[in-house]
Scaffold this motif. Structure first.
Motif, PDB file in Angstrom:
ATOM      1  N   GLU A  99       0.818  -1.219   0.000  1.00  0.00           N
ATOM      2  CA  GLU A  99       0.000   0.000   0.000  1.00  0.00           C
ATOM      3  C   GLU A  99       0.849   1.266   0.000  1.00  0.00           C
ATOM      4  O   GLU A  99       0.417   2.317  -0.449  1.00  0.00           O
ATOM      5  CB  GLU A  99      -0.993   0.019   1.178  1.00  0.00           C
ATOM      6  N   LEU A 100       2.090   1.174   0.482  1.00  0.00           N
ATOM      7  CA  LEU A 100       2.968   2.338   0.483  1.00  0.00           C
ATOM      8  C   LEU A 100       3.737   2.488  -0.826  1.00  0.00           C
ATOM      9  O   LEU A 100       4.208   3.572  -1.145  1.00  0.00           O
ATOM     10  CB  LEU A 100       3.969   2.247   1.638  1.00  0.00           C
ATOM     11  N   LYS A 101       3.875   1.407  -1.574  1.00  0.00           N
ATOM     12  CA  LYS A 101       4.682   1.454  -2.792  1.00  0.00           C
ATOM     13  C   LYS A 101       4.171   2.489  -3.780  1.00  0.00           C
ATOM     14  O   LYS A 101       4.950   3.235  -4.363  1.00  0.00           O
ATOM     15  CB  LYS A 101       4.752   0.086  -3.452  1.00  0.00           C
ATOM     16  N   SER A 102       2.876   2.559  -3.964  1.00  0.00           N
ATOM     17  CA  SER A 102       2.307   3.521  -4.908  1.00  0.00           C
ATOM     18  C   SER A 102       2.599   4.946  -4.468  1.00  0.00           C
ATOM     19  O   SER A 102       3.003   5.792  -5.273  1.00  0.00           O
ATOM     20  CB  SER A 102       0.801   3.300  -5.033  1.00  0.00           C
ATOM     21  N   GLU A 103       2.409   5.212  -3.184  1.00  0.00           N
ATOM     22  CA  GLU A 103       2.674   6.542  -2.641  1.00  0.00           C
ATOM     23  C   GLU A 103       4.164   6.887  -2.766  1.00  0.00           C
ATOM     24  O   GLU A 103       4.527   8.000  -3.164  1.00  0.00           O
ATOM     25  CB  GLU A 103       2.241   6.574  -1.176  1.00  0.00           C
ATOM     26  N   PHE A 104       5.008   5.929  -2.441  1.00  0.00           N
ATOM     27  CA  PHE A 104       6.443   6.122  -2.535  1.00  0.00           C
ATOM     28  C   PHE A 104       6.845   6.402  -3.990  1.00  0.00           C
ATOM     29  O   PHE A 104       7.655   7.283  -4.270  1.00  0.00           O
ATOM     30  CB  PHE A 104       7.170   4.857  -2.055  1.00  0.00           C
ATOM     31  N   GLN A 105       6.262   5.648  -4.925  1.00  0.00           N
ATOM     32  CA  GLN A 105       6.597   5.824  -6.328  1.00  0.00           C
ATOM     33  C   GLN A 105       6.213   7.214  -6.823  1.00  0.00           C
ATOM     34  O   GLN A 105       6.953   7.841  -7.581  1.00  0.00           O
ATOM     35  CB  GLN A 105       5.929   4.752  -7.204  1.00  0.00           C
ATOM     36  N   GLN A 106       5.083   7.739  -6.386  1.00  0.00           N
ATOM     37  CA  GLN A 106       4.680   9.097  -6.765  1.00  0.00           C
ATOM     38  C   GLN A 106       5.704  10.114  -6.272  1.00  0.00           C
ATOM     39  O   GLN A 106       6.076  11.047  -6.994  1.00  0.00           O
ATOM     40  CB  GLN A 106       3.299   9.429  -6.211  1.00  0.00           C
ATOM     41  N   GLU A 107       6.149   9.941  -5.039  1.00  0.00           N
ATOM     42  CA  GLU A 107       7.157  10.844  -4.479  1.00  0.00           C
ATOM     43  C   GLU A 107       8.472  10.747  -5.266  1.00  0.00           C
ATOM     44  O   GLU A 107       9.110  11.757  -5.560  1.00  0.00           O
ATOM     45  CB  GLU A 107       7.408  10.527  -2.996  1.00  0.00           C
ATOM     46  N   LEU A 108       8.873   9.524  -5.599  1.00  0.00           N
ATOM     47  CA  LEU A 108      10.116   9.334  -6.352  1.00  0.00           C
ATOM     48  C   LEU A 108      10.007   9.936  -7.759  1.00  0.00           C
ATOM     49  O   LEU A 108      10.979  10.514  -8.264  1.00  0.00           O
ATOM     50  CB  LEU A 108      10.472   7.851  -6.431  1.00  0.00           C
ATOM     51  N   ASP A 109       8.834   9.814  -8.372  1.00  0.00           N
ATOM     52  CA  ASP A 109       8.636  10.429  -9.691  1.00  0.00           C
ATOM     53  C   ASP A 109       8.782  11.944  -9.607  1.00  0.00           C
ATOM     54  O   ASP A 109       9.366  12.578 -10.492  1.00  0.00           O
ATOM     55  CB  ASP A 109       7.267  10.057 -10.260  1.00  0.00           C
ATOM     56  N   ALA A 110       8.253  12.534  -8.538  1.00  0.00           N
ATOM     57  CA  ALA A 110       8.383  13.984  -8.343  1.00  0.00           C
ATOM     58  C   ALA A 110       9.855  14.363  -8.157  1.00  0.00           C
ATOM     59  O   ALA A 110      10.317  15.378  -8.695  1.00  0.00           O
ATOM     60  CB  ALA A 110       7.549  14.442  -7.153  1.00  0.00           C
ATOM     61  N   LEU A 111      10.604  13.551  -7.402  1.00  0.00           N
ATOM     62  CA  LEU A 111      12.040  13.808  -7.223  1.00  0.00           C
ATOM     63  C   LEU A 111      12.785  13.721  -8.556  1.00  0.00           C
ATOM     64  O   LEU A 111      13.672  14.533  -8.827  1.00  0.00           O
ATOM     65  CB  LEU A 111      12.653  12.810  -6.229  1.00  0.00           C
ATOM     66  N   GLU A 112      12.421  12.755  -9.370  1.00  0.00           N
ATOM     67  CA  GLU A 112      13.052  12.631 -10.687  1.00  0.00           C
ATOM     68  C   GLU A 112      12.829  13.893 -11.515  1.00  0.00           C
ATOM     69  O   GLU A 112      13.737  14.376 -12.195  1.00  0.00           O
ATOM     70  CB  GLU A 112      12.497  11.415 -11.444  1.00  0.00           C
ATOM     71  N   GLY A 113      11.615  14.445 -11.452  1.00  0.00           N
ATOM     72  CA  GLY A 113      11.322  15.680 -12.182  1.00  0.00           C
ATOM     73  C   GLY A 113      12.181  16.835 -11.700  1.00  0.00           C
ATOM     74  O   GLY A 113      12.726  17.602 -12.501  1.00  0.00           O
ATOM     75  N   LEU A 114      12.322  16.962 -10.383  1.00  0.00           N
ATOM     76  CA  LEU A 114      13.165  18.027  -9.824  1.00  0.00           C
ATOM     77  C   LEU A 114      14.628  17.812 -10.194  1.00  0.00           C
ATOM     78  O   LEU A 114      15.349  18.762 -10.509  1.00  0.00           O
ATOM     79  CB  LEU A 114      13.001  18.090  -8.302  1.00  0.00           C
ATOM     80  N   ARG A 115      15.071  16.552 -10.156  1.00  0.00           N
ATOM     81  CA  ARG A 115      16.462  16.248 -10.511  1.00  0.00           C
ATOM     82  C   ARG A 115      16.710  16.588 -11.985  1.00  0.00           C
ATOM     83  O   ARG A 115      17.736  17.168 -12.325  1.00  0.00           O
ATOM     84  CB  ARG A 115      16.778  14.784 -10.233  1.00  0.00           C
ATOM     85  N   ASN A 116      15.769  16.247 -12.841  1.00  0.00           N
ATOM     86  CA  ASN A 116      15.925  16.568 -14.269  1.00  0.00           C
ATOM     87  C   ASN A 116      15.940  18.070 -14.499  1.00  0.00           C
ATOM     88  O   ASN A 116      16.665  18.563 -15.365  1.00  0.00           O
ATOM     89  CB  ASN A 116      14.820  15.907 -15.084  1.00  0.00           C
ATOM     90  N   ARG A 117      15.149  18.816 -13.719  1.00  0.00           N
ATOM     91  CA  ARG A 117      15.160  20.277 -13.830  1.00  0.00           C
ATOM     92  C   ARG A 117      16.538  20.824 -13.463  1.00  0.00           C
ATOM     93  O   ARG A 117      17.083  21.684 -14.147  1.00  0.00           O
ATOM     94  CB  ARG A 117      14.091  20.877 -12.924  1.00  0.00           C
ATOM     95  N   LEU A 118      17.136  20.284 -12.390  1.00  0.00           N
ATOM     96  CA  LEU A 118      18.464  20.721 -11.968  1.00  0.00           C
ATOM     97  C   LEU A 118      19.516  20.350 -13.017  1.00  0.00           C
ATOM     98  O   LEU A 118      20.381  21.148 -13.346  1.00  0.00           O
ATOM     99  CB  LEU A 118      18.823  20.121 -10.612  1.00  0.00           C
ATOM    100  N   ARG A 119      19.427  19.146 -13.567  1.00  0.00           N
ATOM    101  CA  ARG A 119      20.366  18.748 -14.621  1.00  0.00           C
ATOM    102  C   ARG A 119      20.247  19.682 -15.827  1.00  0.00           C
ATOM    103  O   ARG A 119      21.245  20.024 -16.455  1.00  0.00           O
ATOM    104  CB  ARG A 119      20.123  17.311 -15.044  1.00  0.00           C
ATOM    105  N   GLY A 120      19.018  20.087 -16.150  1.00  0.00           N
ATOM    106  CA  GLY A 120      18.817  21.025 -17.251  1.00  0.00           C
ATOM    107  C   GLY A 120      19.471  22.365 -16.978  1.00  0.00           C
ATOM    108  O   GLY A 120      20.102  22.958 -17.865  1.00  0.00           O
ATOM    109  N   ARG A 121      19.332  22.859 -15.745  1.00  0.00           N
ATOM    110  CA  ARG A 121      19.972  24.124 -15.370  1.00  0.00           C
ATOM    111  C   ARG A 121      21.485  24.012 -15.468  1.00  0.00           C
ATOM    112  O   ARG A 121      22.161  24.920 -15.946  1.00  0.00           O
ATOM    113  CB  ARG A 121      19.594  24.528 -13.940  1.00  0.00           C
ATOM    114  N   LEU A 122      22.024  22.884 -15.009  1.00  0.00           N
ATOM    115  CA  LEU A 122      23.466  22.675 -15.069  1.00  0.00           C
ATOM    116  C   LEU A 122      23.938  22.648 -16.520  1.00  0.00           C
ATOM    117  O   LEU A 122      24.971  23.237 -16.860  1.00  0.00           O
ATOM    118  CB  LEU A 122      23.822  21.374 -14.350  1.00  0.00           C
TER     119      LEU A 122
END
Length: 159
Positions: A99-122
């Motif tokens: 039951e936590l995996k789905s919630e965790f995956q949503q959070e990880l997807d959001a982190l991936e988006g932020l990480r990609n934004r930072l990589r783009g800035r770099l």
């Protein structure tokens, strides 16, 4: 952001091209100090290479490195640290109850988006000339801070 020259700094990461340029400059300055008289260019190169590698391993950047290069190196090191934390969170997610995996995956997807934004800035900073990159610095710092805070928030939530 932390100071890239602090005593506990990890080795500084530079591209092979940057390392080559730093070694070439250091070898040139060695020859210049003796007035370009005598000496051995190969020995100058080897000594300069050892000097630059020691400095990079100690987490220090030579004075000839530009502010842009220092900022890029610092941001890349910090991004690597956050990447390690995100990978750790992924392991936790894989071990979480169903039951936590789905919630965790949503959070990880959001982190991936932020990480990609930072990589783009770099990448934007890498592409700018020395004088123009400063305009992008605050955006990169904001992207890094957003990602750092998100990683902390997710880590606390799933402890």
């Amino acid at each position: 952001m932390s100071d890239p020259k602090s005593a506990s700094s990890p080795p500084v990461q530079v591209t092979p091209e940057e390392r080559y340029r730093l070694i070439a400059e250091a070898a040139y300055f060695r020859a210049q100090r003796r007035g370009f008289v005598g000496g051995d260019p190969v020995q100058d190169w080897l000594e300069a290479e050892a000097e630059i590698d020691r400095m990079l391993a100690a987490g220090a950047l030579p004075a000839s490195v530009s502010a842009k290069q220092r900022f890029q190196s610092q941001l890349e090191n910090q991004l690597r640290e956050l990447d390690e934390r995100i990978e750790s969170l992924k392991v936790q997610a894989s071990l979480a109850r169903l039951e936590l995996k789905s919630e965790f995956q949503q959070e990880l997807d959001a982190l991936e988006g932020l990480r990609n934004r930072l990589r783009g800035r770099l990448e934007e900073i890498r592409m700018q000339a020395e004088g123009a990159w400063e305009d992008l610095k605050s955006g990169a710092e904001k992207a890094w801070e957003d990602l750092r805070q998100a990683v902390e928030r997710v880590a606390k939530r799933f402890r």
